[in-house]
Design an enzyme around this catalytic site. Structure first.
Site, PDB file in Angstrom:
ATOM      1  N   ASP A  88       0.883  -1.168   0.000  1.00  0.00           N
ATOM      2  CA  ASP A  88       0.000   0.000   0.000  1.00  0.00           C
ATOM      3  C   ASP A  88       0.918   1.213   0.000  1.00  0.00           C
ATOM      4  OD1 ASP A  88      -1.904   1.898   0.336  1.00  0.00           O
ATOM      5  OD2 ASP A  88      -2.713   1.142   2.211  1.00  0.00           O
ATOM      6  N   ARG A  96       5.834   3.097   3.262  1.00  0.00           N
ATOM      7  CA  ARG A  96       6.097   1.925   4.104  1.00  0.00           C
ATOM      8  C   ARG A  96       7.579   1.694   4.386  1.00  0.00           C
ATOM      9  NH1 ARG A  96       1.115   1.129   6.108  1.00  0.00           N
ATOM     10  NH2 ARG A  96      -0.387   1.458   4.440  1.00  0.00           N
ATOM     11  N   ARG A 158      -5.191  11.840   1.378  1.00  0.00           N
ATOM     12  CA  ARG A 158      -5.077  10.697   0.464  1.00  0.00           C
ATOM     13  C   ARG A 158      -5.962  10.856  -0.774  1.00  0.00           C
ATOM     14  NH1 ARG A 158      -6.686   5.910   4.259  1.00  0.00           N
ATOM     15  NH2 ARG A 158      -5.832   4.623   2.577  1.00  0.00           N
ATOM     16  N   LYS A 188      -9.671   2.765  -5.088  1.00  0.00           N
ATOM     17  CA  LYS A 188     -10.238   2.453  -3.769  1.00  0.00           C
ATOM     18  C   LYS A 188     -10.843   3.724  -3.178  1.00  0.00           C
ATOM     19  CE  LYS A 188      -5.931   3.081  -1.141  1.00  0.00           C
ATOM     20  NZ  LYS A 188      -4.868   2.434  -0.374  1.00  0.00           N
ATOM     21  N   HIS A 189     -11.711   3.692  -2.160  1.00  0.00           N
ATOM     22  CA  HIS A 189     -12.287   2.571  -1.451  1.00  0.00           C
ATOM     23  C   HIS A 189     -13.753   2.518  -1.831  1.00  0.00           C
ATOM     24  CE1 HIS A 189      -8.971   4.213   1.047  1.00  0.00           C
ATOM     25  NE2 HIS A 189      -8.758   2.973   1.435  1.00  0.00           N
ATOM     26  N   HIS A 201     -10.563   1.947  10.250  1.00  0.00           N
ATOM     27  CA  HIS A 201      -9.599   1.135  10.998  1.00  0.00           C
ATOM     28  C   HIS A 201     -10.106   0.893  12.419  1.00  0.00           C
ATOM     29  CE1 HIS A 201      -7.063   2.905   7.816  1.00  0.00           C
ATOM     30  NE2 HIS A 201      -6.355   1.806   7.920  1.00  0.00           N
ATOM     31  N   ASP A 275     -10.514  -4.468   1.325  1.00  0.00           N
ATOM     32  CA  ASP A 275      -9.632  -3.689   2.193  1.00  0.00           C
ATOM     33  C   ASP A 275      -9.162  -4.645   3.297  1.00  0.00           C
ATOM     34  OD1 ASP A 275      -8.224  -1.585   3.250  1.00  0.00           O
ATOM     35  OD2 ASP A 275      -9.932  -0.234   3.410  1.00  0.00           O
TER      36      ASP A 275
END
Length: 497
Positions: A88, A96, A158, A188-189, A201, A275
């Protein structure tokens, strides 16, 4: 392959770069014993946690990139069928992995003044090439969410913005740029996470809109992409009762939404990716291991991302799904692997990045998106004040002496008749005023009232609301990012070059 082996190809559990040797070995065993189809890489268990707001500062993060390459090679060597490696990386590997090229956030690219689609495609192409050279096949990006809720805790920076058509066009450009690099990408999403006030989350966001409203806004970028050949879409964990007969069921496990709306009504024939199945919006709904995975699959997901119960999930889907369902998903995955060159996977060497080229490109981008957000700059006056020593400088929230201070080379603001106030926003996420403490924010607001001031805002523009009435500043310049190249572009703007 037998039914169980075909089902296993659907799974892409989380793999952590910073982990224990014991956990690395456990992952190898899972690859060998369960014969999973892919892996989705995360920085560490800490940074992949559902309540993640900070990077794992307590970890030794040295050599993250080299570790990633080593693990990709190690895990590929353990697998009979080459693994589909995902990450991601919405703004590049750097999302990341430390010490890798970082590109601007989507909100920044949404502010490009000219040739936005061309530049977004080029950003995504470069991002894709970084990933391809690193042994990664699929980037779980870009966001096609329209960020119409300024209080949104999870999308914000984002998204390409709050203009539906612009989001549709730029999300497609990003998708096409990665495709050009030979990397898979996904919008996405679905069905659209931009107008929500809950972080999926942590809980289940519920979007109360009519189907007509959703079609005009949330669904539009997805339909736009489908009509232009997009082959992968990620479904989010949010409830949209208007599309599910009034039920508050997460989209990611709703057959009505994935199979009925996305595949049948909207005409999507590509792969649907869930997801992360560890997210609290769905993870706590089914206490029996494997049941969530079955629910997600029967709803219409072809790839299950971040499943915590792989073995049980494979077993349940193998037992409950029809042969046709499993064969259809399996065929799609194998076709994707063939298209992305997964089946020709070779040992990956650690690539060397061309940092000079990257910096030059960042400079070109920065000069395109840095802008005067409000007010007016009178550059001749600024130059004259600077020459007389009457233009001062203050900065806030910078961790160390910024490059910007050196570029401007101005005295402290205390004795000046006009001041430039630079704010380096600590976090791109909205928690705790984007990481800015209230006392300092009040100090900045009082400074703006004390003498004529120009605000330079390096960071997420959604944080501007915490700086009080912007009319208290003569001008507000948005830098969007804290990159060195952005600081140079803002300095040029101030100096009239």
């Amino acid at each position: 392959m037998n039914t169980s082996q075909k089902t296993a190809q659907i799974f892409s559990p989380a793999a952590f770069i910073h982990d224990t040797e014991e956990n690395y070995q456990a992952m190898e065993r899972m690859i060998v014993e369960q014969e999973i189809g892919g892996l989705t890489f995360f920085h560490s268990r800490h940074s992949a946690a559902a309540n993640f707001e900070k990077r794992a500062e307590s970890l030794n993060t040295s050599g993250t990139f080299e570790k990633l390459i080593g693990l990709i090679n190690r895990y590929q060597a353990a697998s009979k069928v080459p693994l589909l490696i995902s990450i991601d990386g919405e703004y590049g590997l750097a999302m990341r992995v430390e010490d890798t090229p970082q590109y601007p956030f989507a909100i920044t690219l949404g502010a490009l003044k000219t040739d936005a689609k061309v530049y977004v495609e080029e950003v995504s192409y470069r991002m894709g090439m970084d990933m391809k050279r690193s042994g990664i096949h699929l980037n779980l990006a870009p966001c096609a969410d329209v960020n119409t809720n300024p209080e949104n805790p999870v999308i914000g920076y984002r998204s390409f913005g709050n203009d539906t058509k612009k989001v549709a066009e730029l999300a497609l450009a990003a998708y096409q740029g990665m495709s050009k690099a030979g990397i898979g990408a996904c919008l996405k999403h679905f069905p659209g996470h931009g107008d929500t006030a809950t972080d999926s989350h942590l809980g289940l966001p519920i979007l109360h809109k009519s189907k007509e409203e959703l079609q005009a806004e949330e669904l539009f970028p997805f339909q736009y992409g489908i009509d232009r050949g997009v082959k992968l879409i990620m479904v989010g964990h949010l409830a949209v009762p208007a599309l599910t007969g009034g039920k508050d069921i997460p989209a990611s496990i709703s057959r009505e939404l994935i199979t009925g709306l996305l595949k049948e009504e909207m005409g999507f024939e590509g792969l649907v990716i869930s997801d992360a199945l560890n997210m609290k919006a769905v993870a706590n709904l089914f206490p029996e291991p494997g049941e969530l995975e079955w629910q997600a699959f029967q709803a219409g997901n072809d790839i299950l991302c971040f499943s915590d119960h792989v073995k049980e999930g494979i077993q349940k889907i193998s037992e409950k799904a029809s042969e046709d369902q499993i064969d259809t998903a399996f065929q799609k995955i194998m076709e994707l692997k063939a298209r992305l060159g997964v089946m020709e996977s070779k040992k990956v060497e650690v690539p060397v990045f061309d940092w000079e080229s990257h910096s030059k490109f960042q400079r070109t981008l920065a000069e395109n998106y840095v802008q005067v957000h409000s007010g007016k700059l009178i550059k001749e006056e600024l130059r004259a004040l600077a020459e007389e020593g009457k233009l001062g400088y203050r900065e806030f929230f910078s961790k160390e002496k910024s490059h910007f201070a050196e570029l401007l080379n101005l005295p402290p603001a205390e004795a000046a008749s006009k001041q430039i106030i630079a704010v380096f926003v600590p976090s791109h996420k909205p928690l705790n005023q984007f990481g800015m403490n209230r006392e300092t924010l009040e100090e900045i607001q009082n400074l703006a009232k004390s003498r004529p001031s120009i605000l330079v805002h390096f960071g997420n523009p959604l944080a501007l609301k915490h700086l009080g009435d912007l009319e208290n500043f003569e001008a507000v310049i948005c830098g969007y990012q804290g990159f060195q190249e952005v600081q140079e572009a803002v300095a040029k703007t101030l100096q009239g070059l």
